[in-house]
Motif scaffolding. Structure first.
Motif, PDB file in Angstrom:
ATOM      1  N   LEU A   1       0.824  -1.190   0.000  1.00  0.00           N
ATOM      2  CA  LEU A   1       0.000   0.000   0.000  1.00  0.00           C
ATOM      3  C   LEU A   1       0.872   1.260   0.000  1.00  0.00           C
ATOM      4  O   LEU A   1       0.588   2.202  -0.714  1.00  0.00           O
ATOM      5  N   LEU A   2       1.938   1.267   0.784  1.00  0.00           N
ATOM      6  CA  LEU A   2       2.795   2.452   0.828  1.00  0.00           C
ATOM      7  C   LEU A   2       3.534   2.664  -0.479  1.00  0.00           C
ATOM      8  O   LEU A   2       3.770   3.781  -0.893  1.00  0.00           O
ATOM      9  N   VAL A   3       3.891   1.590  -1.152  1.00  0.00           N
ATOM     10  CA  VAL A   3       4.633   1.705  -2.398  1.00  0.00           C
ATOM     11  C   VAL A   3       3.713   2.003  -3.571  1.00  0.00           C
ATOM     12  O   VAL A   3       4.034   2.816  -4.432  1.00  0.00           O
ATOM     13  N   CYS A   4       2.560   1.363  -3.601  1.00  0.00           N
ATOM     14  CA  CYS A   4       1.687   1.436  -4.772  1.00  0.00           C
ATOM     15  C   CYS A   4       0.532   2.417  -4.664  1.00  0.00           C
ATOM     16  O   CYS A   4      -0.071   2.749  -5.664  1.00  0.00           O
ATOM     17  N   GLY A   5       0.162   2.861  -3.495  1.00  0.00           N
ATOM     18  CA  GLY A   5      -1.022   3.698  -3.345  1.00  0.00           C
ATOM     19  C   GLY A   5      -2.262   2.835  -3.225  1.00  0.00           C
ATOM     20  O   GLY A   5      -2.196   1.618  -3.184  1.00  0.00           O
ATOM     21  N   LEU A   6      -3.400   3.476  -3.178  1.00  0.00           N
ATOM     22  CA  LEU A   6      -4.662   2.760  -3.022  1.00  0.00           C
ATOM     23  C   LEU A   6      -5.092   2.120  -4.338  1.00  0.00           C
ATOM     24  O   LEU A   6      -4.881   2.690  -5.408  1.00  0.00           O
ATOM     25  N   PRO A   7      -5.736   0.942  -4.287  1.00  0.00           N
ATOM     26  CA  PRO A   7      -6.077   0.216  -5.509  1.00  0.00           C
ATOM     27  C   PRO A   7      -7.287   0.750  -6.273  1.00  0.00           C
ATOM     28  O   PRO A   7      -7.477   0.407  -7.426  1.00  0.00           O
ATOM     29  N   HIS A   8      -8.109   1.606  -5.674  1.00  0.00           N
ATOM     30  CA  HIS A   8      -9.282   2.145  -6.373  1.00  0.00           C
ATOM     31  C   HIS A   8      -8.984   3.581  -6.816  1.00  0.00           C
ATOM     32  O   HIS A   8      -8.025   4.195  -6.366  1.00  0.00           O
ATOM     33  N   ALA A   9      -9.801   4.107  -7.698  1.00  0.00           N
ATOM     34  CA  ALA A   9      -9.555   5.447  -8.246  1.00  0.00           C
ATOM     35  C   ALA A   9      -9.831   6.559  -7.249  1.00  0.00           C
ATOM     36  O   ALA A   9      -9.452   7.695  -7.474  1.00  0.00           O
ATOM     37  N   GLY A  10     -10.480   6.269  -6.152  1.00  0.00           N
ATOM     38  CA  GLY A  10     -10.693   7.287  -5.119  1.00  0.00           C
ATOM     39  C   GLY A  10     -11.949   8.105  -5.330  1.00  0.00           C
ATOM     40  O   GLY A  10     -12.658   7.965  -6.316  1.00  0.00           O
ATOM     41  N   ARG A  11     -12.181   8.983  -4.361  1.00  0.00           N
ATOM     42  CA  ARG A  11     -13.347   9.867  -4.411  1.00  0.00           C
ATOM     43  C   ARG A  11     -12.913  11.202  -5.014  1.00  0.00           C
ATOM     44  O   ARG A  11     -12.256  12.005  -4.352  1.00  0.00           O
ATOM     45  N   PHE A  12     -13.282  11.414  -6.245  1.00  0.00           N
ATOM     46  CA  PHE A  12     -12.888  12.655  -6.906  1.00  0.00           C
ATOM     47  C   PHE A  12     -13.639  13.858  -6.341  1.00  0.00           C
ATOM     48  O   PHE A  12     -13.244  14.994  -6.571  1.00  0.00           O
ATOM     49  N   GLU A  13     -14.690  13.611  -5.569  1.00  0.00           N
ATOM     50  CA  GLU A  13     -15.350  14.698  -4.849  1.00  0.00           C
ATOM     51  C   GLU A  13     -14.384  15.295  -3.820  1.00  0.00           C
ATOM     52  O   GLU A  13     -14.388  16.498  -3.582  1.00  0.00           O
ATOM     53  N   ASP A  14     -13.533  14.439  -3.232  1.00  0.00           N
ATOM     54  CA  ASP A  14     -12.521  14.923  -2.282  1.00  0.00           C
ATOM     55  C   ASP A  14     -11.485  15.787  -2.989  1.00  0.00           C
ATOM     56  O   ASP A  14     -11.036  16.800  -2.456  1.00  0.00           O
ATOM     57  N   LEU A  15     -11.102  15.380  -4.195  1.00  0.00           N
ATOM     58  CA  LEU A  15     -10.143  16.165  -4.977  1.00  0.00           C
ATOM     59  C   LEU A  15     -10.746  17.519  -5.331  1.00  0.00           C
ATOM     60  O   LEU A  15     -10.084  18.557  -5.199  1.00  0.00           O
ATOM     61  N   GLU A  16     -12.004  17.525  -5.755  1.00  0.00           N
ATOM     62  CA  GLU A  16     -12.672  18.782  -6.090  1.00  0.00           C
ATOM     63  C   GLU A  16     -12.763  19.695  -4.867  1.00  0.00           C
ATOM     64  O   GLU A  16     -12.503  20.897  -4.955  1.00  0.00           O
ATOM     65  N   ALA A  17     -13.117  19.130  -3.727  1.00  0.00           N
ATOM     66  CA  ALA A  17     -13.274  19.938  -2.514  1.00  0.00           C
ATOM     67  C   ALA A  17     -11.956  20.543  -2.041  1.00  0.00           C
ATOM     68  O   ALA A  17     -11.939  21.634  -1.471  1.00  0.00           O
ATOM     69  N   SER A  18     -10.851  19.869  -2.291  1.00  0.00           N
ATOM     70  CA  SER A  18      -9.549  20.355  -1.819  1.00  0.00           C
ATOM     71  C   SER A  18      -8.774  21.109  -2.901  1.00  0.00           C
ATOM     72  O   SER A  18      -7.679  21.609  -2.640  1.00  0.00           O
ATOM     73  N   CYS A  19      -9.320  21.214  -4.092  1.00  0.00           N
ATOM     74  CA  CYS A  19      -8.638  21.861  -5.214  1.00  0.00           C
ATOM     75  C   CYS A  19      -8.472  23.365  -4.963  1.00  0.00           C
ATOM     76  O   CYS A  19      -9.359  24.020  -4.418  1.00  0.00           O
TER      77      CYS A  19
END
Length: 79
Positions: A1-19
């Motif tokens: 997990l530390l080397v590769c990151g998370l296996p799913h694409a994630g919540r892009f709503e979080d990216l939008e909120a923190s942009c």
């Protein structure tokens, strides 16, 4: 997990909120609204490709998309 990151694409709503926005763009700019509308409509594979384009890796950071420090800015270059 530390080397590769998370296996799913994630919540892009979080990216939008923190942009962050710069050089004339804001969260309410028409271009920005269209960008996020297109991103949220993307398949998981397309979202991974967007991450790869923006970060050089198609995996979500261990702290999540909000930890990316994503900025949308207008280019100052004359095209």
């Amino acid at each position: 997990l530390l080397v590769c990151g998370l296996p799913h694409a994630g919540r892009f709503e979080d990216l939008e909120a923190s942009c962050a926005y710069a050089n004339g763009f804001s969260k309410d700019s028409p271009t920005v609204r269209l960008f996020w509308q297109a991103v949220h409509a993307m398949s998981e594979i397309a979202k991974r490709k967007l991450l790869l384009f923006c970060t050089g890796c198609d995996r979500v950071p261990i702290l999540g998309l909000q930890a990316l420090g994503f900025v949308i800015a207008s280019s100052a270059a004359a095209l």
